[in-house]
Design an enzyme around this catalytic site. Sequence first.
Site, mmCIF file in Angstrom:
data_model
loop_
_atom_site.group_PDB
_atom_site.id
_atom_site.type_symbol
_atom_site.label_atom_id
_atom_site.label_comp_id
_atom_site.label_asym_id
_atom_site.label_seq_id
_atom_site.Cartn_x
_atom_site.Cartn_y
_atom_site.Cartn_z
ATOM 1 N N ALA A 30 -25.983 -63.362 -16.848
ATOM 2 C CA ALA A 30 -26.458 -63.596 -15.450
ATOM 3 C C ALA A 30 -28.112 -64.058 -15.829
ATOM 4 C CB ALA A 30 -26.430 -62.035 -14.836
ATOM 5 N N ARG A 42 -28.559 -55.885 -14.837
ATOM 6 C CA ARG A 42 -29.339 -55.174 -15.650
ATOM 7 C C ARG A 42 -30.822 -55.317 -15.975
ATOM 8 N NH1 ARG A 42 -24.240 -55.799 -17.786
ATOM 9 N NH2 ARG A 42 -22.899 -54.237 -17.725
ATOM 10 N N GLN A 109 -20.435 -65.671 -19.101
ATOM 11 C CA GLN A 109 -20.034 -64.439 -18.230
ATOM 12 C C GLN A 109 -20.190 -64.620 -16.980
ATOM 13 O OE1 GLN A 109 -21.279 -60.988 -20.436
ATOM 14 N NE2 GLN A 109 -22.885 -62.324 -21.339
ATOM 15 N N ASP A 112 -20.719 -67.727 -10.975
ATOM 16 C CA ASP A 112 -21.715 -68.561 -9.946
ATOM 17 C C ASP A 112 -21.308 -70.146 -9.905
ATOM 18 O OD1 ASP A 112 -23.198 -69.660 -12.168
ATOM 19 O OD2 ASP A 112 -24.615 -68.115 -11.838
ATOM 20 N N HIS A 129 -15.373 -64.368 -17.099
ATOM 21 C CA HIS A 129 -15.201 -63.476 -16.156
ATOM 22 C C HIS A 129 -14.855 -64.229 -14.734
ATOM 23 C CE1 HIS A 129 -17.817 -60.745 -18.317
ATOM 24 N NE2 HIS A 129 -16.437 -60.530 -18.933
ATOM 25 N N CYS A 162 -3.298 -62.006 1.541
ATOM 26 C CA CYS A 162 -2.579 -63.118 1.302
ATOM 27 C C CYS A 162 -1.805 -63.508 2.575
ATOM 28 C CB CYS A 162 -1.645 -63.100 0.058
ATOM 29 S SG CYS A 162 -1.022 -64.351 -0.541
ATOM 30 N N ASN A 228 -33.666 -63.819 -24.446
ATOM 31 C CA ASN A 228 -33.268 -62.798 -23.540
ATOM 32 C C ASN A 228 -34.783 -61.829 -23.525
ATOM 33 O OD1 ASN A 228 -31.366 -61.952 -21.696
ATOM 34 N ND2 ASN A 228 -31.569 -59.892 -22.624
ATOM 35 N N ILE A 246 -36.144 -68.226 -19.659
ATOM 36 C CA ILE A 246 -34.975 -69.084 -20.344
ATOM 37 C C ILE A 246 -35.036 -70.614 -19.920
ATOM 38 C CG2 ILE A 246 -32.412 -69.579 -19.988
ATOM 39 C CD1 ILE A 246 -32.318 -66.326 -19.569
HETATM 40 P P1 NAD Z 1 -27.396 -58.453 -17.487
HETATM 41 O O1 NAD Z 1 -27.623 -58.417 -15.919
HETATM 42 O O2 NAD Z 1 -26.691 -57.247 -18.250
HETATM 43 O O3 NAD Z 1 -28.398 -58.872 -18.313
HETATM 44 C C1 NAD Z 1 -29.168 -60.161 -17.874
HETATM 45 C C2 NAD Z 1 -30.320 -60.088 -18.894
HETATM 46 O O4 NAD Z 1 -31.143 -61.324 -18.790
HETATM 47 C C3 NAD Z 1 -31.461 -59.119 -18.926
HETATM 48 O O5 NAD Z 1 -31.521 -58.441 -20.208
HETATM 49 C C4 NAD Z 1 -32.667 -59.769 -18.436
HETATM 50 O O6 NAD Z 1 -33.946 -59.166 -18.775
HETATM 51 C C5 NAD Z 1 -32.435 -61.060 -18.732
HETATM 52 N N1 NAD Z 1 -33.186 -62.097 -17.943
HETATM 53 C C6 NAD Z 1 -33.102 -62.285 -16.635
HETATM 54 N N2 NAD Z 1 -33.683 -63.263 -16.218
HETATM 55 C C7 NAD Z 1 -34.267 -63.943 -17.278
HETATM 56 C C8 NAD Z 1 -35.008 -65.151 -17.542
HETATM 57 N N3 NAD Z 1 -35.510 -65.829 -16.549
HETATM 58 N N4 NAD Z 1 -35.600 -65.278 -18.937
HETATM 59 C C9 NAD Z 1 -35.147 -64.488 -19.920
HETATM 60 N N5 NAD Z 1 -34.429 -63.427 -19.756
HETATM 61 C C10 NAD Z 1 -33.907 -63.186 -18.565
HETATM 62 O O7 NAD Z 1 -26.175 -59.669 -17.383
HETATM 63 P P2 NAD Z 1 -24.973 -60.028 -18.280
HETATM 64 O O8 NAD Z 1 -25.173 -59.499 -19.857
HETATM 65 O O9 NAD Z 1 -24.439 -61.457 -18.008
HETATM 66 O O10 NAD Z 1 -23.812 -58.779 -17.929
HETATM 67 C C11 NAD Z 1 -23.585 -58.847 -16.459
HETATM 68 C C12 NAD Z 1 -21.951 -59.061 -15.844
HETATM 69 O O11 NAD Z 1 -22.333 -59.319 -14.399
HETATM 70 C C13 NAD Z 1 -21.729 -60.485 -16.608
HETATM 71 O O12 NAD Z 1 -20.497 -59.969 -17.094
HETATM 72 C C14 NAD Z 1 -21.528 -61.400 -15.590
HETATM 73 O O13 NAD Z 1 -20.090 -61.610 -15.194
HETATM 74 C C15 NAD Z 1 -21.841 -60.646 -14.110
HETATM 75 N N6 NAD Z 1 -22.849 -61.220 -13.273
HETATM 76 C C16 NAD Z 1 -22.992 -62.592 -13.102
HETATM 77 C C17 NAD Z 1 -24.048 -63.085 -12.288
HETATM 78 C C18 NAD Z 1 -23.945 -64.666 -12.136
HETATM 79 O O14 NAD Z 1 -22.761 -65.239 -11.979
HETATM 80 N N7 NAD Z 1 -25.257 -65.368 -11.907
HETATM 81 C C19 NAD Z 1 -24.989 -62.502 -11.713
HETATM 82 C C20 NAD Z 1 -25.010 -61.053 -12.015
HETATM 83 C C21 NAD Z 1 -23.891 -60.391 -12.752
#
Ligand code: NAD
Length: 260
Positions: A30, A42, A109, A112, A129, A162, A228, A246
């Site tokens: 994410a 998170r 994961q 979007d 996912h 559905c 990260n 990032i």
């Molecule tokens: P997570 O929320 O657990 O962790 C995201 C990490 O990215 C955090 O540690 C945060 O500090 C870091 N981060 C955020 N922005 C950043 C940046 N600009 N630069 C550096 N680091 C940055 O995410 P996860 O591990 O992907 O787990 C969340 C689950 O929820 C995933 O399995 C996913 O399927 C889903 N999810 C998806 C989306 C999406 O599609 N965009 C959004 C939220 C959650």
Amino acid sequence: MSERPRQADILATIRAWVERAQRVVVLTGAGISTESGIPDFRGPNGVWTRNPAAEKLATLQNYLADADIRKASWRGRLEHPAFTARPNAGHAALVALERRGKLHALITQNIDGLHLRAGNSPAKLIEVHGNVHSAICLECGRKGPMQQTLDRVRRGDDDPHCEQCGGILKSDTISFGQALVPEVIDRAMEVAAQADLMLAVGSTLQVYPVAHAVPLAKSNGAKVVIVNAQPTQFDGIADAVVREPIGQVLAAICGGELPA
Ligand code: NAD
């Protein structure tokens, strides 16, 4: 030595690893999409950091059992930022990596759809996912464009079912408590094992089994780079850990200009 040159040195080293690599596998979470305005779960401003109760509601079992949770989920989907967000510099850098012939596979994961929208090819992308742009019937498995179902919600059907079998509809994404698609996760692990460089980007690496891709790549000889903002459980096995934003980091290591 000041902090800034050291960071530039690390990025230059990683960039050299990218130059030498032939099979870069990228695992995104994410965090790569927060710069597009989609909150993570998170991180410091994450959906679950701000509202821990939301994590409990996000299970398949609750969704199936409770019409009020489904109605709240559909209202949330109407407003989901994925439908209006645009890819950012991080997504663009991974397209550049693919165009340079370096990208073996992109495991995400994220739900979007921004990697595809940015221009990565479907053949390289493994969405473990699922994808919020598609809706699925949990009874008969029929899939259709999410926007068609959202149009029904906008017209007043607050818990659409559905049209073929009457089953419960959901976004075609994997909720907690929901099984992954075996062929998809198997392919993710297969490509991870083939990597010579693994970039894990924007993920807390807490969600299994996909997080296993990182130690799997390492044990098969890949260099591991973690990008990260927060620590992850695999920082200790990484060859480099970068905590800077990032978009800036990926632009620097995937072929763009190094930041001054
Ligand atoms: P997570 O929320 O657990 O962790 C995201 C990490 O990215 C955090 O540690 C945060 O500090 C870091 N981060 C955020 N922005 C950043 C940046 N600009 N630069 C550096 N680091 C940055 O995410 P996860 O591990 O992907 O787990 C969340 C689950 O929820 C995933 O399995 C996913 O399927 C889903 N999810 C998806 C989306 C999406 O599609 N965009 C959004 C939220 C959650």
